[in-house]
Design a protein around this motif. Structure first.
Motif: not given
Ligand SMILES: [Zn+2]
Ligand SMILES: [Zn+2]
Length: 389
Positions: A333-338
């Protein structure tokens, strides 16, 4: 250009070290010289056949008008870090000489899901196993006359990779390549699962089932999110011992034994959060996992199941009357770029253990030894080090 890479030709086979051909990066693409690649269980699902569709599922997919992708020949590897050697026209986020880590979803940044803060659901996910690039629909990776499928549009089991700009994330020059590679999949997926994905709150009791390369990061994430108790469940003693080093307050060799332990710890309330990070998600695990979950609690499925239609036994009365949540999760559920730069910043400040995750290092030509060690549970994370000779 030509380079050495590990290619899988079919289910049940070993990885073959082959000389592959990569074309120069075109518009929106980058050429990366890999320094490190991680051995993640997701690659092995193709060798074991877990990731191959059953005829039943294939028929449903075709009935829905979608095409069933081929899987082979497969250029493996989706965890990795390296240095940008060359960029095609229009690339703005990286330049030659930059250190980068890979993202197994080349999130476009402009689809409905990306602009809603769910880059892990990006529409580009539909093209992860296409032979063609997400950029212009033509192929860039070849083995002899055949075009190669690259694992999740990456292919890190290779000295070099040509990928879309969206598949790489710039990391600071001070970050070791191994740390960059670790956060590219397993750490981010695990950390997210144990924190935002499952919704851990301060004081929670969290159970993590499967404390390998992904689950162990759910353990350290849950502790960082303020969990009071984190119970690591794994049949392998070495992995239970490792889980304690990463913050587990108790461990158990089996889910059934964990049931009594969690009941004792919570005075019968059971766990606020349960995270499923086993090597393969077995449908039989769901009923006991939901029994471990308290009223109104959440259980997340992060592990990869066999790609077939599963009959899932669930105690529905308990789920409904106890208002329990069962949830699927991608990239934690993570946004890899952030999240990757955030996790690497935590690592630099000593708040995230990464170096301790690496059990063994291998040369590319030792990849089958690395896979054998993964299957036998000897590694938390195995790493291919392209700089070793
Ligand atoms: Zn992975
Ligand atoms: Zn998108």
């Amino acid at each position: 250009m030509k380079c050495q890479a590990a290619v899988l030709h079919g289910v049940g086979q070993d990885w073959a070290i082959e000389e592959i051909t990569l074309d120069s990066p075109r518009e929106g693409e980058v050429l990366v010289k890999l320094a490190v690649a991680g051995i993640c269980h997701s690659d092995d699902h193709y060798a074991t056949g877990d990731a191959i569709m059953s005829p039943e599922l294939e028929a449903m997919v075709k009935a829905g008008g979608a095409t069933v992708p081929e899987c082979f020949p497969l250029l493996g590897g989706h965890e990795g870090a390296g240095v940008v050697e060359e960029v095609g026209p229009g690339v703005r986020s990286v330049r030659p000489g930059d250190r980068v880590a890979t993202s197994f979803i080349p999130a476009c940044g402009s689809c409905r899901w990306c602009v809603s803060g769910m880059t892990y659901l990006c529409d580009s996910g539909a093209l992860l196993f296409a032979k063609e690039m997400t950029t212009d629909g033509t192929a860039r990776r070849h083995l002899g006359d055949a075009d190669l499928i690259a694992m999740t549009q990456l292919g890190t089991f290779s000295e070099y990779m040509v990928v879309a700009e969206e598949s790489v994330i710039k990391i600071d020059d001070s970050i070791p390549f191994e740390a960059g590679s670790l956060v590219s999949c397993g750490v981010t997926t695990g950390w997210g699962s144990g924190t935002v994905g499952v919704g851990t709150q301060p004081g929670d009791t969290v159970v993590v089932i499967g404390t390998g390369g992904v689950g162990i990061n759910a353990v350290q994430g849950a502790r960082a999110a303020g969990a009071n108790s984190v119970i690591g469940v794994d049949p392998v003693a070495f992995k239970r011992d490792s889980a304690k080093l990463f913050g587990a307050t108790a461990t158990s060799p089996s889910v059934m034994e964990a049931m009594a332990l969690v009941s004792e710890i919570t005075q019968g309330v059971m766990a606020d959060r349960v995270v499923l990070t086993t090597g393969v998600l077995d449908a039989e695990l769901l009923t006991p996992a939901m029994m471990l979950t308290r009223k109104g609690g959440t259980c997340v499925m992060t592990a990869v199941p066999k790609l077939e239609v599963n009959m899932v036994p669930l105690a529905l009365v308990d789920m409904i009357q106890s208002c329990k949540h069962l949830k699927g999760l991608l990239y934690g559920g993570m946004n890899p770029r952030a999240s990757m730069p955030m996790l690497l910043s935590m690592y630099r400040n000593g708040h995230l253990k990464l170096d301790e995750l690496v059990t063994r290092r291998y040369r590319l030509d030792q990849i089958n030894d690395a896979i054998a060690d993964l299957r036998s549970g000897r590694n938390i994370r195995g790493i291919i080090d392209f700089q070793s000779t």
